[in-house]
Enzyme design. Structure first.
Site, PDB file in Angstrom:
ATOM      1  N   GLU A 230      -4.259   6.445  -7.160  1.00  0.00           N
ATOM      2  CA  GLU A 230      -4.759   5.468  -8.137  1.00  0.00           C
ATOM      3  C   GLU A 230      -3.896   5.425  -9.405  1.00  0.00           C
ATOM      4  O   GLU A 230      -3.861   4.432 -10.118  1.00  0.00           O
ATOM      5  CB  GLU A 230      -6.195   5.835  -8.503  1.00  0.00           C
ATOM      6  N   SER A 231      -3.209   6.506  -9.686  1.00  0.00           N
ATOM      7  CA  SER A 231      -2.356   6.555 -10.880  1.00  0.00           C
ATOM      8  C   SER A 231      -1.099   5.715 -10.721  1.00  0.00           C
ATOM      9  O   SER A 231      -0.395   5.465 -11.698  1.00  0.00           O
ATOM     10  CB  SER A 231      -1.970   8.001 -11.164  1.00  0.00           C
TER      11      SER A 231
END
Lengths: 258, 318, 318, 258
Positions: A56-57
């Site tokens: 997700e980063s």
């Protein structure tokens, strides 16, 4: 920490091994840190040699020097193949439909695979304020399928009625006239067994139990009237080979293997 | 045609005190971005020191610095998509405010991460809305009336009209980000996780960029693709080494995971939280004192080694 | 947990011939992007050599390579926002097709640059439409029925309903871009002007990345922020040095401005244009032969000097 | 090429100098290559020391070693302060409202500052197919004001009725209910003089003529019934200082100064 003998398989080991098998031949996985990392790394060594984790980063193709402690750990970035901005990650990769399997957790799940991560109680004045969606809503709406790994299998978490639906599966979306990309939750892996559904219109059904667990036990631990498959399998226990890879290659420092 | 350096406009470098005083006003909407990486903690602390009130804080991952600002009484409204202490636990003050409205209620606008991303995209691009394929079937629209639907003017895959959710733009009065480096006029370079920082800056009416270091113009100009925020979008450059602690700055210092874990305990107890603020925020004149008080041994524990990018050739005309 | 190189999946490196044969089919919609910089000319020439027909070409700046593909009979429809030979003049073949429908008509969908950008954004993000603040009052919607309007569900600045134009997504069957370098699995790094390449690749069903060079995995991984297109979006990596001529590749070779000027004259005369194609495209087996035929003296004239980016530290855990 | 004596001012020099004066105190300019470059660089040395040119290619804060031949010239990139992607350039910088003055050209302009760069004749089967909008539509809709520099001032270019409106000014947009950011065309600088309008609802009016040019001459060269300001100024001719800067500092190689 020393290696545990094969006969004493921990809950983390069991869930990781079972989840890894479900990743057979998958290519792209959207995963958080912890059990999904273990499952994906084990799958990479066993049933899905070309699997890639997207975080997700924004990290794609990480080659970390140490097991990461968060999805944004600096060791995921150094040596990665690509680091994407949020608009690229959420817009192009996730909403663009490039994720085969998304991993999600939840405080509550219902029979359709809808998830609550917002509140226990009323949203306006909750008994417990939970963190909220994060990217879970996007993972659900845009991954081809979603795996949920929940350690605890009890009627409060597996509930007939969510206190709040943060992250809807495709059935709820379609009821509102919105057509999601994927099948929603297709696998729920717990300490008791595996629930599964193929996609829209299907409830989660019990398809397998761990050795020594009965169908009635799982039903009692589930807050809705859980249906079982015509023939409920017994999950083959982790093999020595799977456990050795997990303990010696994937997480020798037992960062996640609690 | 080469311009001399002095002709390129004034430096925007100022102290954190000056920047917060100039650009963060009571009642303002303040975006504070940095997704786990480069969290502008020192800026949040200075807002607390200056006693700002009634802020609307916009932040995808409302984490420790937001909990601290809430506890210090700066925040009356929060717009966020994740209100938790990373994977390390809870935000004690935030939970008290929402679960018990104590000591005062906190207005909360809840989104998903991409919902927030799209609000910044709309804000930065001056769009009236931004569409996204989330929210269908969620209960969030029932508690957030800004989540609305639009019918596409093109037929859907089945030939029928297609609906899609949209979010409204967010245009903060000021956006604050932390970055590795900038030149004195605000051309800002970030590497590692870059998140939503550039769009958050463009969405803001004003922008404060806090940096680990100000570098010579030539350093920035040797790699213009690394500049994610051009100077025309920046109003203040604040030099504040280690200003992202307890988060990390790729290539400068690592994340202080122990502090994240500790915060769940500190924030759970209002007294302990007050004592922490008294010692580390009100009790320090500025971030330099905070850094000093932590001590060199502490910082040595977060030090990182070298892993340099291989240079690329931009070329020059022969 | 470090993965061995051999376990990371197969190489996607193939010849231009193989890539075009595998991914560019008669009747396909083909996006060819690169805004002045990194124009995939060599790929266009191979499409001509393989005699593709009835293509819909999507390209913001339809320039020399498009004029050549039209002249070779490959293109029946063009989607573009600028149909000209840069600032150097006209595209002779394109003008004949549109002004006189000779030798055959060319269907043309006209947009503005940002309209095209937004079509790629919508395509890459799987959106049914993308809004933009252009087209109001233009005659383009009268000749392009895909330019439509949506009413915002939020009140406008005057409190009244607000309308905005939208464009539909474009999802090419294949997108072709040129880049400085990639690793063998398609992690693609571009610097200098980066244009719309990443979004065009994500919008495409398949993607061919033509590169000046394939580099070792470690080179790419030393600077992951430079990777604009991750391997999961790439289907073929074609090594084709100088494949962007007459455009340029930042740090590799400069633009051949003389050829741009010459093209206005070459393309003005159908005979001369046919002769050019016969000599330089049909008369060369591949781009390596085209490069050889131009000769080392020619290439020396486009050579560039060194201007290296200063490395940044990504850090490593100690 | 040798420097021309001050008394023989070329058309390029005249237009550049006049345009540069109009840029007084402006900060951000969106400009193509050629006369706008000359005008902006001269303004930087005279009336707008902090002016920055943003190029359609994505370059901000260029420090070129040689005068660029195109907006994408490699010398604009090496040593620039920032190079932006197209979505950032068009979305955040231009549509975001960061441009004070955009420079545009056109084959045809009407009294409201609407522009045609698509076709002469009918769009479906034109007499001349022109390049089209490029980013002109976005520059018009999103810059705070637009300057048009047209060498040739004649009734075919300054027309009562455009063959096709590629790039509408705000009056046309508002008639369709779309509210643009800026004033549209506020200055048209030609070999005969300067036309100006303040914004929505105003026609272009003749506000100044070059020395030796009469109001009637400009009217005759204009395809609509051109109104003149109550008092039409005479454009002060380029000063020696302006010409020296232009010839010796801005374009010593006479790349654009034809």
């Amino acid at each position: 920490m020393t290696t545990t003998a094969p006969e004493t398989v921990t809950s983390s080991e069991l869930l990781s091994v079972v989840a890894s098998r479900e990743l057979a031949s998958r290519r792209t996985v959207f995963a958080g840190i912890g059990l999904p990392t273990l499952a994906t790394e084990l799958a990479h060594l066993t049933v899905a040699s070309q699997i890639e984790v997207v975080y997700e980063s924004g990290v794609c193709g990480a080659h970390p020097s140490h097991l990461p402690e968060t999805i944004a750990d600096a060791v995921l970035i150094s040596g990665a193949e690509a680091v994407l901005s949020m608009p690229a990650l959420f817009g192009c990769v996730l909403q663009g439909g490039h994720i085969d399997v998304g991993f999600l957790g939840a405080a509550q799940i219902d029979r359709w695979g809808n998830l609550n991560t917002s509140v226990i109680g009323d949203w306006e004045r909750p008994a417990v304020r939970l963190p909220g969606s994060g990217g879970a809503m996007e993972v659900m709406a845009n991954s081809h399928e979603v795996f949920v790994v929940m350690r605890r299998h009890n009627p409060r978490s597996f509930t007939a009625e969510l206190d709040f639906c943060t992250t809807p599966g495709p059935d709820r979306a379609l009821a509102e006239g919105i057509r999601p990309l994927g099948a929603g939750v297709t696998r729920v892996i717990t300490e008791l067994g595996i629930l599964a559904r193929a996609g829209v219109g299907e409830e989660l059904r019990l398809v397998a139990v761990h050795p020594g667990v009965t169908v009635d036990q799982v039903r009692a631990a589930t807050g809705w009237d859980l249906k079982a498959a015509a023939s409920v399998d017994t999950v083959p226990p982790p093999t020595e080979a799977e456990l050795r890879l997990l303990r010696e290659d994937v997480d020798p420092g037992r960062v996640y293997l609690r | 045609m080469e311009r001399t350096d002095t002709a390129d406009g004034p430096s925007k470098v100022m102290s954190m005190k000056e920047a917060v005083a100039a650009f963060v006003h009571d009642g303002a909407t303040v975006a504070i971005e940095g997704f786990t990486h480069l969290v502008p903690t020192a800026a949040g602390h200075e807002i607390i020191r200056q006693g700002r009130k009634d802020l609307t804080v916009v932040r995808m991952t409302a984490d420790i610095v937001v909990d601290q600002m809430i506890a210090a009484g700066c925040v009356s409204r929060l717009v966020s998509s994740f209100v938790g202490n990373s994977s390390a636990g809870s935000l004690g003050e935030l939970r008290r405010r929402i679960e018990r409205a104590g000591p005062a209620p906190l207005a909360f606008e809840e989104y998903s991460h991409y919902g927030m991303v799209c609000r910044y995209l709309a804000g930065s691009q001056r769009l009236p809305f931004y569409p996204l394929r989330s929210y269908g079937g969620s209960d969030l629209p029932s508690v957030n009336s800004d989540l609305r639907k639009v019918t596409s003017p093109y037929p859907g895959p089945d030939g029928q009209p297609e609906q899609i959710y949209v979010v409204p733009p967010v245009n903060p009065d000021v956006t604050i980000i932390h970055a590795q480096r900038a030149d004195r006029r605000g051309n800002t370079q970030i590497w590692g996780l870059t998140g939503i920082q550039a769009e958050a800056v463009y969405a803001g009416d004003k922008a404060i960029v806090v940096v680990e270091e100000v570098v010579a113009d030539d350093v920035v100009r040797s790699d213009p693709n690394r500049t994610l925020v051009p100077s025309h979008a920046v109003d203040a450059v604040v030099v504040c080494p280690r200003g992202a602690h307890p988060s990390f700055a790729q290539g400068y210092y690592d994340r202080d995971n122990a502090f994240y874990r500790a915060w769940s305990h500190i924030s759970k107890d209002p007294e302990r939280l007050r004592a922490w603020l008294a010692e580390w925020v009100y009790g320090t004149a500025d971030h330099a004192e905070y850094v000093d008080r932590l001590g060199e041994d502490f910082w040595a524990g977060l030090a990182v080694g070298e892993a340099l990018s291989e240079p690329v050739n931009y070329g020059r005309r022969l």
